[in-house]
Design an enzyme around this catalytic site. Sequence first.
Site, mmCIF file in Angstrom:
data_model
loop_
_atom_site.group_PDB
_atom_site.id
_atom_site.type_symbol
_atom_site.label_atom_id
_atom_site.label_comp_id
_atom_site.label_asym_id
_atom_site.label_seq_id
_atom_site.Cartn_x
_atom_site.Cartn_y
_atom_site.Cartn_z
ATOM 1 N N LYS A 117 -4.166 -2.052 10.588
ATOM 2 C CA LYS A 117 -4.883 -2.197 9.236
ATOM 3 C C LYS A 117 -4.756 -3.609 8.694
ATOM 4 O O LYS A 117 -5.446 -3.898 7.640
ATOM 5 C CB LYS A 117 -3.759 -1.598 8.198
ATOM 6 C CG LYS A 117 -3.991 0.132 8.216
ATOM 7 C CD LYS A 117 -2.924 0.757 7.334
ATOM 8 C CE LYS A 117 -3.088 2.141 7.357
ATOM 9 N NZ LYS A 117 -4.203 2.645 6.349
ATOM 10 N N THR A 153 -4.778 6.544 0.309
ATOM 11 C CA THR A 153 -6.001 7.062 0.136
ATOM 12 C C THR A 153 -5.994 8.224 -0.803
ATOM 13 O O THR A 153 -5.040 8.997 -0.949
ATOM 14 C CB THR A 153 -6.097 8.032 1.701
ATOM 15 O OG1 THR A 153 -6.350 6.882 2.665
ATOM 16 C CG2 THR A 153 -7.522 8.663 1.704
ATOM 17 N N GLU A 174 -10.533 3.820 3.846
ATOM 18 C CA GLU A 174 -9.557 4.566 3.064
ATOM 19 C C GLU A 174 -9.826 4.163 1.648
ATOM 20 O O GLU A 174 -9.891 3.015 1.106
ATOM 21 C CB GLU A 174 -8.275 4.069 3.171
ATOM 22 C CG GLU A 174 -7.475 4.828 4.924
ATOM 23 C CD GLU A 174 -6.114 4.682 4.822
ATOM 24 O OE1 GLU A 174 -5.459 3.884 4.075
ATOM 25 O OE2 GLU A 174 -5.430 5.443 5.757
ATOM 26 N N ARG A 209 1.600 16.305 12.473
ATOM 27 C CA ARG A 209 3.030 16.866 13.033
ATOM 28 C C ARG A 209 2.356 18.648 12.625
ATOM 29 O O ARG A 209 3.194 19.373 11.875
ATOM 30 C CB ARG A 209 3.980 16.734 11.966
ATOM 31 C CG ARG A 209 4.458 15.130 12.301
ATOM 32 C CD ARG A 209 5.600 14.836 11.198
ATOM 33 N NE ARG A 209 5.312 14.955 9.788
ATOM 34 C CZ ARG A 209 4.967 14.497 8.751
ATOM 35 N NH1 ARG A 209 4.257 13.399 9.360
ATOM 36 N NH2 ARG A 209 4.453 15.113 7.858
ATOM 37 N N GLU A 268 -9.292 3.871 -2.057
ATOM 38 C CA GLU A 268 -7.920 3.622 -2.907
ATOM 39 C C GLU A 268 -8.376 3.160 -4.098
ATOM 40 O O GLU A 268 -9.267 2.300 -4.593
ATOM 41 C CB GLU A 268 -7.055 2.739 -1.889
ATOM 42 C CG GLU A 268 -6.818 3.691 -0.683
ATOM 43 C CD GLU A 268 -5.525 2.663 0.108
ATOM 44 O OE1 GLU A 268 -4.705 2.129 -0.698
ATOM 45 O OE2 GLU A 268 -5.283 2.939 1.427
ATOM 46 N N ASP A 305 0.890 -1.298 0.044
ATOM 47 C CA ASP A 305 0.101 -0.066 -0.052
ATOM 48 C C ASP A 305 0.837 1.421 -0.063
ATOM 49 O O ASP A 305 1.733 1.270 0.738
ATOM 50 C CB ASP A 305 -0.870 0.009 1.250
ATOM 51 C CG ASP A 305 -2.016 0.926 1.020
ATOM 52 O OD1 ASP A 305 -2.434 1.395 -0.029
ATOM 53 O OD2 ASP A 305 -2.619 1.573 2.104
ATOM 54 N N ASP A 330 -8.916 0.231 2.453
ATOM 55 C CA ASP A 330 -8.065 -0.067 3.323
ATOM 56 C C ASP A 330 -8.546 0.395 4.760
ATOM 57 O O ASP A 330 -8.060 1.305 5.121
ATOM 58 C CB ASP A 330 -6.694 0.441 2.817
ATOM 59 C CG ASP A 330 -5.333 0.526 4.031
ATOM 60 O OD1 ASP A 330 -5.444 -0.673 4.602
ATOM 61 O OD2 ASP A 330 -4.711 1.247 3.832
ATOM 62 N N THR A 373 -8.745 -5.999 4.476
ATOM 63 C CA THR A 373 -8.668 -4.877 3.234
ATOM 64 C C THR A 373 -9.490 -5.507 2.400
ATOM 65 O O THR A 373 -9.637 -6.594 1.841
ATOM 66 C CB THR A 373 -7.149 -4.938 2.673
ATOM 67 O OG1 THR A 373 -6.391 -4.745 3.596
ATOM 68 C CG2 THR A 373 -7.141 -4.027 1.734
ATOM 69 N N GLU A 417 -9.473 12.440 7.544
ATOM 70 C CA GLU A 417 -9.262 13.936 7.114
ATOM 71 C C GLU A 417 -10.767 14.474 6.708
ATOM 72 O O GLU A 417 -10.541 15.690 7.255
ATOM 73 C CB GLU A 417 -8.624 13.667 5.533
ATOM 74 C CG GLU A 417 -7.330 13.259 5.338
ATOM 75 C CD GLU A 417 -6.849 13.228 3.862
ATOM 76 O OE1 GLU A 417 -6.872 14.051 3.258
ATOM 77 O OE2 GLU A 417 -7.162 12.009 3.421
ATOM 78 N N GLN A 455 -3.689 2.036 15.355
ATOM 79 C CA GLN A 455 -2.373 2.385 14.281
ATOM 80 C C GLN A 455 -1.610 3.411 14.999
ATOM 81 O O GLN A 455 -0.357 3.402 14.777
ATOM 82 C CB GLN A 455 -3.315 3.003 13.046
ATOM 83 C CG GLN A 455 -2.216 3.271 11.888
ATOM 84 C CD GLN A 455 -2.725 4.040 10.841
ATOM 85 O OE1 GLN A 455 -3.693 4.134 10.761
ATOM 86 N NE2 GLN A 455 -1.869 4.645 9.833
ATOM 87 N N ARG A 515 -7.644 3.772 13.544
ATOM 88 C CA ARG A 515 -6.792 4.955 13.985
ATOM 89 C C ARG A 515 -6.009 4.890 15.260
ATOM 90 O O ARG A 515 -4.734 5.208 15.311
ATOM 91 C CB ARG A 515 -7.403 6.325 13.629
ATOM 92 C CG ARG A 515 -7.916 6.112 12.208
ATOM 93 C CD ARG A 515 -6.961 6.100 11.078
ATOM 94 N NE ARG A 515 -7.389 6.651 9.729
ATOM 95 C CZ ARG A 515 -6.601 6.572 8.878
ATOM 96 N NH1 ARG A 515 -5.501 5.637 8.721
ATOM 97 N NH2 ARG A 515 -7.239 6.693 7.456
ATOM 98 N N HIS A 531 -3.661 13.978 0.533
ATOM 99 C CA HIS A 531 -3.700 13.157 1.801
ATOM 100 C C HIS A 531 -2.416 13.101 2.517
ATOM 101 O O HIS A 531 -2.462 13.392 3.824
ATOM 102 C CB HIS A 531 -3.883 11.632 1.180
ATOM 103 C CG HIS A 531 -3.819 10.628 2.252
ATOM 104 N ND1 HIS A 531 -4.892 10.546 3.242
ATOM 105 C CD2 HIS A 531 -3.142 9.593 2.840
ATOM 106 C CE1 HIS A 531 -4.600 9.756 4.169
ATOM 107 N NE2 HIS A 531 -3.541 9.005 3.756
HETATM 108 MN MN MN Z 1 -4.033 2.918 2.822
#
Ligand code: MN
Length: 369
Positions: free
Chosen positions: A218, A308, A167, A110, A169, A94, A198, A222, A322, A205, A202, A101
């Site tokens: 994750k 994503t 996600e 951050r 994708e 992935d 995906d 999937t 997001e 993760q 969170r 994204h």
């Molecule tokens: Mn992904």
Amino acid sequence: MGWGIGNLPYGSVVGPDGRRFAAVRFGDAVLELARVDADLFAAGGLDRFLAAGPATWSRVRAEVVDTLTADRHPLVPLADVTPVLPFAIGDYVDFFASEHHAANCGRIFRPGNTDPLSANWRHQPIGYDGRAGSVVVSGTDIARPSGQFPGDDGPIGFAPTRRLDLEAEVAFVVGPPGTRIAVAEADEHVFGVCLLNDWSARDIQAFESAPLGPFLGKSFATSLAAWITPLEALAAARTRVPQDPEPLPHLRETGAHGLRLDLAVSINGQVVARPEFGSMYWSYAQMLAHLTSNGAAVRTGDVFASGTVSGPARGQRGCLLELTWNGAEPIELGDGTSRTWLEDGDEVVVSAHAGDITLGEVAGRITRG
Ligand code: MN
């Protein structure tokens, strides 16, 4: 109509008699591929066909068109078959190829950095090795995973995820094996395209990913669409995506390896995002070149996904992380409810089209873990 003679995606289904067969979708029906080539599709899946390469892909596609045009063969109604995974999934990788994204993730995790992208991001397509064994076909229920993360009162516990995300994708299916595949050679190794979700927990993760990458957050599931659209059907959707700065020579673009696909993400029937794949920064050809640039080989049935898909606008973001800005800004659904993260019973559907070509949707419903 979306499923016309210019589309003809490939899959594998189980018929009313319980027999599995490889099929091509045409309208609201399927054609059994063994009627076109008995040897190639004898096993009921696409494995031998994928391995055979572009000349065979083109020949079979032309023969399918001839067969459907001549109307010599009976079609099976789509409603009478159940799709299964169409080929043996090899390795699953992935990527993280959407600039929007990646930048949004940087701003969320951050804050305060002048550049939301990490220093490596424009040099190479960033990715991680996923878990092929838990790739499931569209329509499979997704059990809410449990894992470790900090509870409200501080200590680390093991509990059902409270931050279950999707996600949206686009995935690519590898045909003939290869290594050190040049950007210009990618189309000899990539058969087709399909949607992928995906699923991501969170909280799990976030706690596990320091200092390595995603793992149990994750790897629980999937989802892969049931229908693989050949690249050959998407010629009109091809586009070149500009890059600044230009990457190193082995990753430099040689052609139009971007694809203009319009995605839609819905939760319980309500569209919550419309990401555009045409705005991705790294192309599938660059992902494949990078993935094999160190001598690692790809094999038939390997799947690599884009990461994503998010565009510049809020309504184009391909995940709840997001869309809700890490849970701070809930989104409203049409039924009067709102979501920060997925709830038990929620059904997520990712769909896409490129002009009059519709991609097979990827759907999944959350169940209590
Ligand atoms: Mn992904």
